[in-house]
Design a protein around this motif. Structure first.
Motif, mmCIF file in Angstrom:
data_model
loop_
_atom_site.group_PDB
_atom_site.id
_atom_site.type_symbol
_atom_site.label_atom_id
_atom_site.label_comp_id
_atom_site.label_asym_id
_atom_site.label_seq_id
_atom_site.Cartn_x
_atom_site.Cartn_y
_atom_site.Cartn_z
ATOM 1 N N SER A 168 28.363 13.937 45.544
ATOM 2 C CA SER A 168 29.123 13.009 45.072
ATOM 3 C C SER A 168 29.477 12.075 46.061
ATOM 4 C CB SER A 168 30.341 13.495 44.249
ATOM 5 O OG SER A 168 31.024 12.409 43.748
ATOM 6 N N ASP A 186 31.118 8.160 47.025
ATOM 7 C CA ASP A 186 31.849 6.755 46.623
ATOM 8 C C ASP A 186 31.529 5.625 47.585
ATOM 9 O OD1 ASP A 186 33.346 7.514 48.657
ATOM 10 O OD2 ASP A 186 35.307 7.701 47.416
ATOM 11 N N THR A 195 26.880 8.698 41.947
ATOM 12 C CA THR A 195 28.205 8.035 42.101
ATOM 13 C C THR A 195 28.703 7.663 40.550
ATOM 14 O OG1 THR A 195 27.267 6.845 43.908
ATOM 15 C CG2 THR A 195 28.881 5.768 42.529
ATOM 16 N N VAL A 196 30.032 7.801 40.486
ATOM 17 C CA VAL A 196 30.685 7.713 39.210
ATOM 18 C C VAL A 196 31.319 6.284 39.312
ATOM 19 C CG1 VAL A 196 32.323 8.527 37.539
ATOM 20 C CG2 VAL A 196 30.930 10.203 38.972
ATOM 21 N N THR A 197 31.250 5.402 38.387
ATOM 22 C CA THR A 197 31.999 4.168 38.379
ATOM 23 C C THR A 197 32.852 3.924 36.804
ATOM 24 O OG1 THR A 197 30.081 3.112 37.165
ATOM 25 C CG2 THR A 197 30.054 2.710 39.378
ATOM 26 N N PRO A 198 34.099 3.768 37.218
ATOM 27 C CA PRO A 198 34.817 3.750 36.116
ATOM 28 C C PRO A 198 34.783 2.200 35.372
ATOM 29 C CG PRO A 198 36.196 3.109 37.888
ATOM 30 C CD PRO A 198 34.751 3.479 38.455
ATOM 31 N N SER A 232 27.226 0.892 43.700
ATOM 32 C CA SER A 232 26.814 2.172 43.283
ATOM 33 C C SER A 232 25.338 2.283 43.691
ATOM 34 C CB SER A 232 27.145 2.669 41.790
ATOM 35 O OG SER A 232 28.544 2.591 41.907
ATOM 36 N N ILE A 237 36.349 10.840 37.045
ATOM 37 C CA ILE A 237 35.426 11.230 38.114
ATOM 38 C C ILE A 237 34.988 12.517 38.144
ATOM 39 C CG2 ILE A 237 34.936 11.167 40.785
ATOM 40 C CD1 ILE A 237 36.474 8.435 40.415
ATOM 41 N N SER A 238 35.880 13.348 38.331
ATOM 42 C CA SER A 238 35.788 15.121 38.412
ATOM 43 C C SER A 238 35.032 15.437 37.215
ATOM 44 C CB SER A 238 37.226 15.633 38.520
ATOM 45 O OG SER A 238 38.010 15.317 37.621
ATOM 46 N N GLU A 250 40.652 14.655 42.844
ATOM 47 C CA GLU A 250 39.309 14.931 41.961
ATOM 48 C C GLU A 250 38.693 16.228 42.616
ATOM 49 O OE1 GLU A 250 38.502 13.179 39.506
ATOM 50 O OE2 GLU A 250 39.862 11.524 39.843
#
Length: 147
Positions: free
Chosen positions: A8, A10, A37-40, A69, A97-98, A131
């Motif tokens: 993971s 960022d 990659t996690v995008t909110p 990302s 994210i988690s 996270e």
């Protein structure tokens, strides 16, 4: 040992360190790597003291985040190609994210999660949340945390 490692990122210096470590581990074990990659979603709020933002502006900000990302995961993919490691770039849009990390690990069949932690302690950890702690607590596969 490991067949599919999820890392993971960022884009931070710390997560780049985790990605580098994950690539080396994948190379040494013959595993493939999933670069996540996690995008909110951009929060559109009108709370006192905040600047109101319209939906169009929020979409522009989210598009910028997605582009960043793409750069993060493709950079890992390029580094993997140099090492002979197959890297699958994955970008997930999720405010949690988690949970997104755990769901992606399950969906992608990962057998190890590699991630970074800032190592905050005490009240900072409580206020900022963790996270990494949530992933550690809820993962059903091994998690390698780098600091």
């Amino acid at each position: 040992m490991y067949q599919r490692i999820l890392v993971s990122t960022d884009g931070s210096e710390l997560s780049q360190k985790a990605a580098s470590h994950a690539l080396q581990l994948a190379k040494s074990t013959g595993a493939s790597l999933i670069a996540l990659t996690v995008t909110p979603a951009y929060p559109v709020t009108y709370l006192e003291g905040s600047m109101p933002i319209n939906a169009e502006q929020a979409k522009e900000i989210e598009a910028k985040w997605r582009a960043e990302s793409q750069q993060y995961v493709h950079s890992i993919q390029e580094d993997g190609a140099k090492l002979g490691v197959l890297v699958t770039p994955v970008i997930v849009n999720n405010d949690n994210i988690s949970d997104a990390i755990l769901e992606t690990a399950k969906e992608q069949g990962a057998d190890l999660i590699v991630m970074a932690s800032h190592g905050r302690k005490g009240i900072a950890r409580l206020l900022l949340g963790s996270e990494t702690q949530h992933v550690l607590t809820n993962a059903n596969i091994p998690v390698l945390v780098l600091r």
